[in-house]
Scaffold this active site. Structure first.
Site, mmCIF file in Angstrom:
data_model
loop_
_atom_site.group_PDB
_atom_site.id
_atom_site.type_symbol
_atom_site.label_atom_id
_atom_site.label_comp_id
_atom_site.label_asym_id
_atom_site.label_seq_id
_atom_site.Cartn_x
_atom_site.Cartn_y
_atom_site.Cartn_z
ATOM 1 N N GLY A 144 -2.013 8.716 4.161
ATOM 2 C CA GLY A 144 -0.961 8.032 3.427
ATOM 3 C C GLY A 144 -1.214 6.551 3.264
ATOM 4 O O GLY A 144 -2.294 6.119 2.875
ATOM 5 N N SER A 145 -0.231 5.736 3.601
ATOM 6 C CA SER A 145 -0.157 4.347 3.176
ATOM 7 C C SER A 145 -1.182 3.431 3.820
ATOM 8 O O SER A 145 -1.477 3.516 5.011
ATOM 9 C CB SER A 145 1.248 3.806 3.474
ATOM 10 O OG SER A 145 1.337 2.442 3.119
#
Length: 590
Positions: free
Chosen positions: A63-64
């Site tokens: 993810g991020s």
């Protein structure tokens, strides 16, 4: 005798603690509370646990890119893990620990042991890291062991790199303290990545302007005090508040003031006031083959996959370091040979679908891939548009650690389906069924209450064509008085939508427009107090919202979101196209 697993030291040091193990990657941004260390990703097996003071064993992050900022924040405030044990070398989490070492004099050991040794950690109760090994115990050992002092940082000039005269000038401080420290960090990371030379980059997109806590502001303000100035054109990601309207929106000054100050600090370094998580919508978007440094997971995936530009999935803070020097490690997706697919995925033929198909598919494929770059086959005849690819890529980046994807016959590096980049046909092959997609739809739809009081659109930021589509759906209608429908977007796209007349229609409908920030940073009171659930067309936000804002989610197409905004409710059923493709499951559900 304890079990012992050996590996590669990414950050040296020694530590011990209760072992917290999971075989699923974890995004620290949206997955770990930076102020407490609690795992808040409600889809993760460690949800509700605290990482603080424990030896955290995970395959890697996903993810991020902002996970590095959360890691640095946890180290600065004392809620970090005692150590990290990884199956794969992870740049995002390692970078957070490395920057904390440079700026705050604190860090934690990070050890990569490989997948086989990592599997032996399952079921162990206690772990102790020393040197390049981790010792495993059923319980806390009864001895008087003490961690050794953190070793001195290695000399970045003695790493076997081919440095040119500009690099030496930066390292020697000729261009100021900020650029000197930035180059030191770049070389330490490049060494961990296995790079041996640096390349020039043409532009940067900075994700570190998101406020994760006091340490994120201290980092940026320290760079400003050292005279930091970017050396290449640089845009800024969405920040944590609408800088012009946060007081009007009711944001607590305890967040609004430092979050706004953080944006100002990066602009003081010479970055452009863009404040968007979709920099590919700006007029400065890079071209095919252009070497850039972008952070923000969805933007990285879009740049590599859809634009054909070349960037790594850069962690927060490494992005600004490279912007301050104009130099990046020659590794990963910067190189043609490392942009090749590692997995082929066949998508089922679906004759009917709505726009929820692409984020749903991206979410599912991302989870299948892990860190492998996929080649997706079967979408050629659908001719996905740029908004479809944007929605797919954002959801893909949420569940995957891969920096890009290929779509046969669609994306530029796989554009000719007759000349596939998997010409040898030797890639591992997976097929997706409609039942697989239905399972992912159920995972994204965590809400059971049919009442809808909040519609969240624009994660990533809305494009001009999405505004046109939304205006078409809203024309001549009015939202339910108890429903908030809010759209986040960049300032540039907002003005384009205004000029095109779309905002007039949306104002009549009753929509709320928010710029500069995005749904991964918004909470109460923008999301009304007392709201039990929300609705979104974003696969990314449907995943993160339960942990970030504590609300369950209805995930649906844009048209269903507008219908629910007018009625104040939803049936909560999967879309007709998905049930039509899964008749057995439909009969079981009914």
């Amino acid at each position: 005798m304890p079990g012992i697993a050996s590996g590669r030291r990414l950050i040296d040091g020694s530590a011990q603690g209760a072992l917290l193990f999971a075989d699923t990657g974890l995004s620290f941004w949206g997955g770990v509370d930076p102020s407490s260390g609690e795992v808040i990703d409600r889809h993760h097996p460690l949800s509700g646990q605290s990482v603080g003071g424990r030896v955290l064993a995970i395959p890697g992050s996903r993810g991020s890119c902002t996970g590095s900022s959360v890691m640095m924040e946890l180290i600065a405030n004392g809620h970090a893990p005692a150590a990290l044990v990884l199956a794969e070398a992870d740049e995002i989490l390692t970078l957070g620990a490395l920057v904390a070492q440079h700026f705050f004099g604190r860090s934690l050991p990070v050890l990569c042991v490989g997948h086989e040794a990592f599997a032996t950690l399952r079921g162990q109760g206690w772990a102790r890291l020393e040197g390049g090994s981790v010792s495993l115990y059923n319980n806390m050992p009864e001895d008087d062991w003490q961690p050794c002092q953190t070793p001195a940082q290695d000399d970045p000039a003695e790493t076997g790199f081919e440095l040119d005269h500009r690099d030496h000038e930066l390292l020697e401080g000729t261009h100021g303290k900020a650029a000197q420290v930035a180059m030191q960090i770049i070389l330490r990371m490049a060494r961990l990545q296995g790079a041996r030379e640096l390349i020039d980059i043409t532009q940067a997109h900075i994700d570190g302007c998101i406020y994760t806590g006091p340490a994120s502001l201290r980092f940026a303000e320290q760079l400003v005090q050292w005279g930091a100035q970017v050396r290449v054109p640089t845009t800024l990601n969405a920040i944590s508040v609408d800088q012009r309207r946060w007081r009007e929106l009711g944001i607590d000054p305890a967040l609004g003031e430092p979050a706004s100050a953080l944006g100002d600090a990066y602009m003081a370094m010479g970055a452009r006031l863009s404040f968007t998580c979709a920099p590919y919508l700006l007029d400065s978007a890079p071209q095919l083959g252009e070497q850039v440094v972008w952070a923000e997971s969805n933007a990285v995936v879009y740049a590599n996959s859809v634009l054909g530009a070349r960037t790594l999935k850069y962690p927060d803070y490494l992005d600004i370091c490279i912007a301050l020097t104009g130099r990046a490690p020659s590794i990963g997706c910067h190189l043609t040979g490392q942009r090749q697919p590692q997995l082929r995925i066949a998508v089922p033929a679906l004759t009917e679908r709505d726009d929820s198909f692409y984020p749903l598919l991206g979410y599912h494929i991302g989870a299948l891939c892990g860190s492998r770059i996929p080649l997706i086959d079967g979408l050629q005849h659908l001719r996905p548009g740029l908004d479809d690819l944007k929605a797919f890529g954002a959801a893909f980046a949420t569940t995957s650690a891969a920096p890009m994807f290929h779509m046969a016959g669609v994306t530029p590096e796989a554009s000719d389906p007759a000349c596939s980049i998997d010409s040898s046909g030797t890639l591992p092959h997976l097929s997706i069924t409609p039942l697989d997609l239905l399972a992912s739809w159920k995972e994204l739809n965590s809400a059971w209450d049919p009442q809808v009081r909040m519609i969240s659109l624009g994660n990533p930021h809305f494009s001009l064509s999405e505004f046109a589509r939304l205006a078409e759906l809203c024309r001549g209608r009015r939202k339910h008085p108890d429903v908030v429908l809010a759209i986040t977007c960049g300032r540039a796209v907002l003005e384009q939508a205004r000029a095109a007349g779309h905002l007039t229609v949306l104002d009549a409908f009753g929509a709320t427009l928010i710029t500069d920030t995005c749904w991964c940073m918004l909470g109460e009171p923008v999301i009304p107090i007392g709201t039990r659930s929300l609705m979104t067309n974003s696969g990314k936000f449907a995943h993160y919202a339960p942990g970030l804002v504590g609300r369950s989610v209805h995930f649906a197409s844009l048209a269903v979101c507008v219908d629910s905004a007018c009625s104040g409710s939803t049936c909560g059923e999967p879309p007709a196209w998905l049930y039509a493709a899964s008749p057995v499951e439909r009969s079981n559900h009914v």
